[in-house]
Design a protein around this motif. Structure first.
Motif, PDB file in Angstrom:
ATOM      1  N   HIS A   5       0.856  -1.194   0.000  1.00 18.46           N
ATOM      2  CA  HIS A   5       0.000   0.000   0.000  1.00 18.46           C
ATOM      3  C   HIS A   5       0.885   1.234   0.000  1.00 18.46           C
ATOM      4  CE1 HIS A   5      -3.717  -2.148   0.811  1.00 18.46           C
ATOM      5  NE2 HIS A   5      -3.101  -2.808   1.781  1.00 18.46           N
ATOM      6  N   HIS A   6       0.421   2.245  -0.692  1.00 15.82           N
ATOM      7  CA  HIS A   6       1.116   3.532  -0.741  1.00 15.82           C
ATOM      8  C   HIS A   6       0.085   4.589  -0.378  1.00 15.82           C
ATOM      9  CE1 HIS A   6       4.912   5.006  -2.941  1.00 15.82           C
ATOM     10  NE2 HIS A   6       4.607   5.853  -1.982  1.00 15.82           N
ATOM     11  N   LEU A   7       0.315   5.317   0.713  1.00 19.24           N
ATOM     12  CA  LEU A   7      -0.610   6.356   1.176  1.00 19.24           C
ATOM     13  C   LEU A   7      -0.040   7.717   0.826  1.00 19.24           C
ATOM     14  CD1 LEU A   7      -1.044   3.846   3.073  1.00 19.24           C
ATOM     15  CD2 LEU A   7      -1.837   5.470   4.760  1.00 19.24           C
ATOM     16  N   PHE A   8      -0.850   8.537   0.174  1.00 22.84           N
ATOM     17  CA  PHE A   8      -0.453   9.903  -0.138  1.00 22.84           C
ATOM     18  C   PHE A   8      -1.373  10.858   0.619  1.00 22.84           C
ATOM     19  CE2 PHE A   8       1.149   7.517  -3.735  1.00 22.84           C
ATOM     20  CZ  PHE A   8       2.406   8.060  -3.912  1.00 22.84           C
ATOM     21  N   PHE A   9      -0.787  11.635   1.522  1.00 22.84           N
ATOM     22  CA  PHE A   9      -1.515  12.634   2.310  1.00 22.84           C
ATOM     23  C   PHE A   9      -1.328  14.000   1.677  1.00 22.84           C
ATOM     24  CE2 PHE A   9      -1.482   9.411   5.481  1.00 22.84           C
ATOM     25  CZ  PHE A   9      -2.401   9.756   6.453  1.00 22.84           C
ATOM     26  N   CYS A  10      -2.414  14.676   1.346  1.00 22.14           N
ATOM     27  CA  CYS A  10      -2.314  16.049   0.860  1.00 22.14           C
ATOM     28  C   CYS A  10      -1.890  16.929   2.033  1.00 22.14           C
ATOM     29  CB  CYS A  10      -3.637  16.542   0.299  1.00 22.14           C
ATOM     30  SG  CYS A  10      -3.541  18.258  -0.249  1.00 22.14           S
ATOM     31  N   LEU A  11      -0.778  17.636   1.857  1.00 26.94           N
ATOM     32  CA  LEU A  11      -0.280  18.551   2.883  1.00 26.94           C
ATOM     33  C   LEU A  11      -0.159  19.966   2.321  1.00 26.94           C
ATOM     34  CD1 LEU A  11       2.439  16.295   4.542  1.00 26.94           C
ATOM     35  CD2 LEU A  11       0.058  16.625   5.227  1.00 26.94           C
ATOM     36  N   ASN A  12      -0.976  20.241   1.312  1.00 25.51           N
ATOM     37  CA  ASN A  12      -0.914  21.543   0.656  1.00 25.51           C
ATOM     38  C   ASN A  12      -1.310  22.674   1.597  1.00 25.51           C
ATOM     39  OD1 ASN A  12      -0.390  23.006  -1.783  1.00 25.51           O
ATOM     40  ND2 ASN A  12      -2.573  23.453  -1.841  1.00 25.51           N
ATOM     41  N   LYS A  13      -0.568  23.775   1.484  1.00 27.01           N
ATOM     42  CA  LYS A  13      -0.859  24.971   2.277  1.00 27.01           C
ATOM     43  C   LYS A  13      -1.010  26.146   1.321  1.00 27.01           C
ATOM     44  CE  LYS A  13       0.748  27.860   6.001  1.00 27.01           C
ATOM     45  NZ  LYS A  13       1.691  28.039   7.095  1.00 27.01           N
ATOM     46  N   ARG A  14      -2.136  26.836   1.421  1.00 31.71           N
ATOM     47  CA  ARG A  14      -2.383  28.002   0.570  1.00 31.71           C
ATOM     48  C   ARG A  14      -2.229  29.258   1.412  1.00 31.71           C
ATOM     49  NH1 ARG A  14      -5.315  26.501  -4.282  1.00 31.71           N
ATOM     50  NH2 ARG A  14      -5.725  24.275  -4.170  1.00 31.71           N
ATOM     51  N   VAL A  67      -5.143   5.999  -1.102  1.00 32.45           N
ATOM     52  CA  VAL A  67      -4.416   4.749  -0.854  1.00 32.45           C
ATOM     53  C   VAL A  67      -4.333   3.979  -2.176  1.00 32.45           C
ATOM     54  CG1 VAL A  67      -4.420   2.556   0.412  1.00 32.45           C
ATOM     55  CG2 VAL A  67      -5.266   4.636   1.525  1.00 32.45           C
ATOM     56  N   TYR A  68      -3.099   3.687  -2.570  1.00 34.19           N
ATOM     57  CA  TYR A  68      -2.860   2.888  -3.764  1.00 34.19           C
ATOM     58  C   TYR A  68      -2.295   1.536  -3.353  1.00 34.19           C
ATOM     59  CZ  TYR A  68      -3.608   6.967  -6.675  1.00 34.19           C
ATOM     60  OH  TYR A  68      -4.171   8.048  -7.303  1.00 34.19           O
ATOM     61  N   PRO A  69      -2.536   0.473  -4.114  1.00 36.00           N
ATOM     62  CA  PRO A  69      -2.933   0.484  -5.508  1.00 36.00           C
ATOM     63  C   PRO A  69      -4.437   0.571  -5.739  1.00 36.00           C
ATOM     64  CG  PRO A  69      -2.474  -1.762  -4.865  1.00 36.00           C
ATOM     65  CD  PRO A  69      -2.184  -0.890  -3.660  1.00 36.00           C
ATOM     66  N   GLU A  70      -5.244   0.512  -4.688  1.00 36.56           N
ATOM     67  CA  GLU A  70      -6.696   0.488  -4.867  1.00 36.56           C
ATOM     68  C   GLU A  70      -7.262   1.802  -5.393  1.00 36.56           C
ATOM     69  OE1 GLU A  70      -5.066  -0.199  -2.084  1.00 36.56           O
ATOM     70  OE2 GLU A  70      -5.837  -2.004  -1.127  1.00 36.56           O
ATOM     71  N   GLY A  71      -6.580   2.923  -5.123  1.00 35.24           N
ATOM     72  CA  GLY A  71      -7.094   4.226  -5.535  1.00 35.24           C
ATOM     73  C   GLY A  71      -8.269   4.672  -4.682  1.00 35.24           C
TER      74      GLY A  71
END
Length: 102
Positions: A5-14, A67-71
Motif C-alpha cells: 500500500h502507498h498512502l499519499f496525504f495532501c499537505l498543501n498549504k495556501r 491509498v494505492y494500488p486500490e485508488g
C-alpha cells in the motif's frame, strides 16, 4: 521497490486563505499515520509507505489521502479516523466506507 500500500496525504498549504488540507490538521494526521505504521511494523519494502503529497485537488473535502494500488480516497477528522483506516483497510483489507470520498 514496490509496496503493498502507498498512502499519499495532501499537505498543501495556501497562503492566500483559500481552503486547503493544511487548515484541517493534515500534517499532524500524516505524522500520526507514519508513526503508527512504523510502530505496527508495517513500514518498509513490500509493506506500507506513507508519503507527503502536494495538492490533490480535493480542497473542499480535506483533509484527504489516497491509498494505492486500490485508488481509495479518504477524508478524516482525527487520529481515530486515521487509526480506523490503518486497522481496517491496511491490515484487514477492508476499506472504510464511511470515510471514503466519492
Amino acid at each position: 521497490m514496490s509496496f503493498q500500500h502507498h498512502l499519499f496525504f495532501c499537505l498543501n498549504k495556501r497562503d492566500n486563505g483559500n481552503e486547503c488540507c493544511d487548515q484541517h490538521n493534515a500534517f499532524a494526521l500524516f505524522d500520526y499515520a507514519k508513526k503508527r505504521v512504523k510502530e505496527l511494523g508495517l513500514s518498509g519494502p513490500g509493506k506500507i509507505r506513507v508519503n507527503k503529497a502536494g495538492c490533490l485537488d480535493r480542497c473542499s473535502e480535506g483533509p484527504v489521502m489516497v491509498v494505492y494500488p486500490e485508488g481509495v480516497w479518504y477524508t478524516f477528522i482525527d487520529t481515530e479516523d486515521v487509526e480506523e483506516i490503518i486497522q481496517s483497510h491496511l491490515i484487514q483489507g477492508r476499506p472504510v466506507e464511511r470515510l471514503q470520498l466519492a
